[in-house]
Scaffold this motif. Structure first.
Motif, PDB file in Angstrom:
ATOM      1  N   PHE A 146       7.593  -8.079 -20.391  1.00  0.00           N
ATOM      2  CA  PHE A 146       6.248  -8.633 -20.516  1.00  0.00           C
ATOM      3  C   PHE A 146       5.199  -7.533 -20.380  1.00  0.00           C
ATOM      4  O   PHE A 146       4.267  -7.433 -21.194  1.00  0.00           O
ATOM      5  N   LEU A 147       5.348  -6.670 -19.374  1.00  0.00           N
ATOM      6  CA  LEU A 147       4.374  -5.601 -19.175  1.00  0.00           C
ATOM      7  C   LEU A 147       4.276  -4.693 -20.395  1.00  0.00           C
ATOM      8  O   LEU A 147       3.200  -4.154 -20.689  1.00  0.00           O
ATOM      9  N   ALA A 148       5.357  -4.564 -21.109  1.00  0.00           N
ATOM     10  CA  ALA A 148       5.364  -3.694 -22.286  1.00  0.00           C
ATOM     11  C   ALA A 148       4.434  -4.194 -23.384  1.00  0.00           C
ATOM     12  O   ALA A 148       4.065  -3.413 -24.275  1.00  0.00           O
ATOM     13  N   THR A 149       4.039  -5.464 -23.326  1.00  0.00           N
ATOM     14  CA  THR A 149       3.122  -5.999 -24.332  1.00  0.00           C
ATOM     15  C   THR A 149       1.665  -5.691 -24.008  1.00  0.00           C
ATOM     16  O   THR A 149       0.784  -5.896 -24.855  1.00  0.00           O
ATOM     17  N   LEU A 150       1.393  -5.228 -22.797  1.00  0.00           N
ATOM     18  CA  LEU A 150       0.030  -4.972 -22.362  1.00  0.00           C
ATOM     19  C   LEU A 150      -0.399  -3.539 -22.668  1.00  0.00           C
ATOM     20  O   LEU A 150       0.435  -2.648 -22.867  1.00  0.00           O
ATOM     21  N   LYS A 210      -0.496  -0.252 -15.945  1.00  0.00           N
ATOM     22  CA  LYS A 210      -0.612   0.626 -14.776  1.00  0.00           C
ATOM     23  C   LYS A 210      -1.229  -0.112 -13.593  1.00  0.00           C
ATOM     24  O   LYS A 210      -0.746   0.008 -12.454  1.00  0.00           O
ATOM     25  N   LYS A 211      -2.262  -0.914 -13.866  1.00  0.00           N
ATOM     26  CA  LYS A 211      -2.936  -1.632 -12.789  1.00  0.00           C
ATOM     27  C   LYS A 211      -2.007  -2.634 -12.124  1.00  0.00           C
ATOM     28  O   LYS A 211      -1.961  -2.739 -10.885  1.00  0.00           O
ATOM     29  N   ILE A 212      -1.258  -3.389 -12.912  1.00  0.00           N
ATOM     30  CA  ILE A 212      -0.353  -4.391 -12.357  1.00  0.00           C
ATOM     31  C   ILE A 212       0.743  -3.721 -11.534  1.00  0.00           C
ATOM     32  O   ILE A 212       1.072  -4.173 -10.427  1.00  0.00           O
ATOM     33  N   ARG A 213       1.293  -2.640 -12.039  1.00  0.00           N
ATOM     34  CA  ARG A 213       2.334  -1.937 -11.275  1.00  0.00           C
ATOM     35  C   ARG A 213       1.782  -1.385  -9.961  1.00  0.00           C
ATOM     36  O   ARG A 213       2.469  -1.424  -8.928  1.00  0.00           O
ATOM     37  N   GLN A 214       0.557  -0.885  -9.993  1.00  0.00           N
ATOM     38  CA  GLN A 214      -0.052  -0.391  -8.761  1.00  0.00           C
ATOM     39  C   GLN A 214      -0.263  -1.521  -7.759  1.00  0.00           C
ATOM     40  O   GLN A 214      -0.025  -1.351  -6.556  1.00  0.00           O
ATOM     41  N   GLU A 215      -0.734  -2.674  -8.252  1.00  0.00           N
ATOM     42  CA  GLU A 215      -0.940  -3.828  -7.368  1.00  0.00           C
ATOM     43  C   GLU A 215       0.365  -4.251  -6.713  1.00  0.00           C
ATOM     44  O   GLU A 215       0.407  -4.501  -5.498  1.00  0.00           O
ATOM     45  N   ARG A 216       1.407  -4.340  -7.493  1.00  0.00           N
ATOM     46  CA  ARG A 216       2.694  -4.778  -6.944  1.00  0.00           C
ATOM     47  C   ARG A 216       3.257  -3.744  -5.967  1.00  0.00           C
ATOM     48  O   ARG A 216       3.882  -4.110  -4.955  1.00  0.00           O
ATOM     49  N   LYS A 217       3.026  -2.467  -6.267  1.00  0.00           N
ATOM     50  CA  LYS A 217       3.506  -1.413  -5.378  1.00  0.00           C
ATOM     51  C   LYS A 217       2.800  -1.470  -4.031  1.00  0.00           C
ATOM     52  O   LYS A 217       3.427  -1.289  -2.975  1.00  0.00           O
ATOM     53  N   LYS A 218       1.493  -1.767  -4.055  1.00  0.00           N
ATOM     54  CA  LYS A 218       0.746  -1.855  -2.797  1.00  0.00           C
ATOM     55  C   LYS A 218       1.218  -3.037  -1.953  1.00  0.00           C
ATOM     56  O   LYS A 218       1.290  -2.948  -0.727  1.00  0.00           O
ATOM     57  N   VAL A 219       1.522  -4.155  -2.595  1.00  0.00           N
ATOM     58  CA  VAL A 219       2.026  -5.320  -1.867  1.00  0.00           C
ATOM     59  C   VAL A 219       3.369  -4.990  -1.233  1.00  0.00           C
ATOM     60  O   VAL A 219       3.605  -5.268  -0.048  1.00  0.00           O
ATOM     61  N   ALA A 220       4.254  -4.380  -2.010  1.00  0.00           N
ATOM     62  CA  ALA A 220       5.560  -4.006  -1.459  1.00  0.00           C
ATOM     63  C   ALA A 220       5.402  -2.983  -0.340  1.00  0.00           C
ATOM     64  O   ALA A 220       6.124  -3.021   0.671  1.00  0.00           O
ATOM     65  N   GLY A 221       4.424  -2.083  -0.484  1.00  0.00           N
ATOM     66  CA  GLY A 221       4.188  -1.072   0.543  1.00  0.00           C
ATOM     67  C   GLY A 221       3.646  -1.640   1.835  1.00  0.00           C
ATOM     68  O   GLY A 221       3.714  -0.984   2.880  1.00  0.00           O
ATOM     69  N   ALA A 222       3.111  -2.869   1.776  1.00  0.00           N
ATOM     70  CA  ALA A 222       2.627  -3.537   2.990  1.00  0.00           C
ATOM     71  C   ALA A 222       3.738  -4.321   3.677  1.00  0.00           C
ATOM     72  O   ALA A 222       3.473  -5.160   4.541  1.00  0.00           O
ATOM     73  N   ASN A 223       4.984  -4.032   3.279  1.00  0.00           N
ATOM     74  CA  ASN A 223       6.166  -4.671   3.869  1.00  0.00           C
ATOM     75  C   ASN A 223       6.211  -6.173   3.571  1.00  0.00           C
ATOM     76  O   ASN A 223       6.665  -6.962   4.389  1.00  0.00           O
TER      77      ASN A 223
END
Length: 365
Positions: free
Chosen positions: A168-172, A178-191
Motif C-alpha cells: 500500500f505504501l508503495a502507491t503513495l 516517508k512520513k507514515i514510516r516515521q510516524e510508525r517508527k516513533k510509536v514503536a520507539g515509545a515501547n
C-alpha cells in the motif's frame, strides 16, 4: 409492534450498522430513547404479516449526533418565533455512514415510504424531515420526489488487493511514504505494541477500558459521550463477528483503544480514545492498524467517517455524501434551498482542492 429481527436484517442486506441488533442495542442501553432527544419511531410496511419495507426513523428534539449540521436553520426558526424541534430524522444515530435508508428491494415501496414520511411530518405538524447519508438507491427515491438535496464529502480508503502494508505504501508519493514510516517508527520507539481483538475474544475488562478511553475523547472536548457502556457490551454479545477492538499497550499497560465495526466488504472506523498521550498513536491505532486488518482479511473498503483532512495523507480519497430535507414552512424552504445551493458550490470547490492534493505518486515517481 415488535419488528421481526430476521426480516429486518434481510431488508438491511447484512449491513451491521443497520442491523436489528445494533439499533436495538441503542434503545435498550438507553443511548437513544427517553431523555436523549432521540425517540425511535421506525417506519414499517407490511404485506399482510410480512415486513416488506422499513426505515430507521427518529423524532429529534435537538441536532446533536447527526454530522449534517442544521443548527443555523434551528436558530433562524427561533429568531422568527417558530419551533424547529421536534423534527423527523432518518439516520443511524451518531453514525455518519452512507447506507440504505429505504430498506426494501421494491422501487414501489421505496416511493411509498418517501410519501409516508412526508405525511407523518404534515400530520404531526413537524417543522421538517431529514434523511442523512442515504445510499444511491435511497437517494434516487428522494431526488425523484423533489426533496432538497444537500452535499458533503467524506474520506474512504480502498484496499487494492495489497499483499501487505508496504505494498500500500508503495502507491503513495515519496514524502507521504516517508512520513507514515516515521510516524510508525516513533510509536514503536515509545515501547507501544498494538493488538487487534475480534468481538468474541473481547473481555469485560477490555470493554471497560475501551469505554474509559471513549469517554475521555468527549471529556477532552468538554462534551458528554452519547453512548453507554451497556451499548458496547450488548453489541459485543449480539454481533461479535462484526466487532474489532484495537488496543495499544506501553509495556503491559493499556493506554489507548479504537473500536471498528466491519463486514465482508467494509470496515467502519468508529470510536477512539486514550488514557495517555503518545505522539502519532492516534494515526497508528485508528488508521494503520485498521488498514493492515483490511489487508489481512481481504476487506475492500475502510470508511473513515466524518471530517479529517489528515486522512488524505494516509491514503484515503474524498468521496461525495448527500442528505435530503423536506421543510414544511414554504418561506423557510426557499431560504434553505438558496443556502444549500451556495453551500454546494463551496463543497464542489473543496472537493476539487482535495483531489489536487491526492497523496498518490505519479507514474514516474
Amino acid at each position: 409492534m415488535q419488528l421481526d429481527a430476521s426480516r429486518w436484517d434481510a431488508l438491511a442486506c447484512g449491513m451491521p450498522l443497520l442491523s436489528h441488533a445494533f439499533l436495538c442495542a441503542l434503545e435498550t442501553s438507553g443511548s437513544v430513547g427517553a431523555g436523549t432527544g432521540w425517540q425511535p419511531s421506525h417506519m414499517a410496511v407490511f404485506d399482510e404479516d410480512l415486513l416488506v419495507g422499513a426505515m430507521p426513523l427518529y423524532v429529534k428534539t435537538h441536532s446533536y449526533g447527526e454530522y449534517v449540521f442544521d443548527w443555523a436553520w434551528a436558530e433562524a426558526y427561533t429568531r422568527n418565533g417558530l419551533n424547529y424541534y421536534p423534527k423527523l430524522l432518518s439516520a443511524i444515530p451518531f453514525t455518519p455512514i452512507t447506507s440504505s435508508r429505504l430498506l426494501t428491494s421494491q422501487p414501489g415501496i421505496r416511493a411509498l415510504i418517501v410519501k409516508m414520511l412526508t405525511q407523518v411530518m404534515q400530520q404531526n405538524s413537524l417543522s421538517s424531515a431529514h434523511v442523512l447519508f442515504p445510499d444511491d438507491e435511497s437517494a434516487s427515491a428522494f431526488r425523484a420526489a423533489g426533496w432538497l438535496e444537500r452535499t458533503g464529502v467524506q474520506f474512504r480508503w480502498q484496499n487494492e488487493n495489497f499483499k501487505n502494508f508496504d505494498a500500500f505504501l508503495a502507491t503513495l508519493s515519496h514524502d507521504k511514504r516517508k512520513k507514515i514510516r516515521q510516524e510508525r517508527k516513533k510509536v514503536a520507539g515509545a515501547n507501544v505494541t498494538c493488538v487487534c481483538i475480534k468481538g468474541a475474544e473481547i473481555t469485560a475488562e477490555q470493554w471497560a477500558f475501551f469505554y474509559q478511553c471513549y469517554q475521555n475523547t468527549y471529556f477532552e472536548h468538554r462534551s458528554s459521550p452519547y453512548l453507554t457502556l451497556p451499548f458496547f457490551q450488548q453489541i459485543g454479545r449480539a454481533m461479535p463477528g462484526n466487532i474489532l477492538l484495537v488496543l495499544a499497550y506501553v509495556g503491559e499497560e493499556p493506554v489507548a483503544a479504537a473500536l471498528n465495526i466491519y463486514d465482508e466488504t467494509t470496515l467502519y472506523g468508529r470510536y477512539w480514545g486514550a488514557q495517555q498521550y503518545v505522539p502519532n498513536l492516534h494515526f497508528e491505532l485508528c488508521y494503520y492498524q485498521a488498514q493492515e486488518f483490511c489487508i489481512r482479511e481481504n476487506i475492500q473498503f475502510f470508511e473513515g467517517g466524518a471530517q479529517g483532512e489528515h486522512k488524505l495523507a494516509r491514503g484515503f480519497k474524498p468521496r461525495p455524501t448527500c442528505s435530503f430535507h423536506k421543510i414544511a414552512h414554504s418561506e423557510f424552504a426557499k431560504a434553505i434551498k438558496e443556502f444549500v445551493h451556495q453551500e454546494s458550490q463551496g463543497i464542489a470547490a473543496y472537493t476539487d482542492e482535495l483531489e489536487e492534493r491526492a497523496p498518490f505518486k505519479a507514474r514516474s515517481d
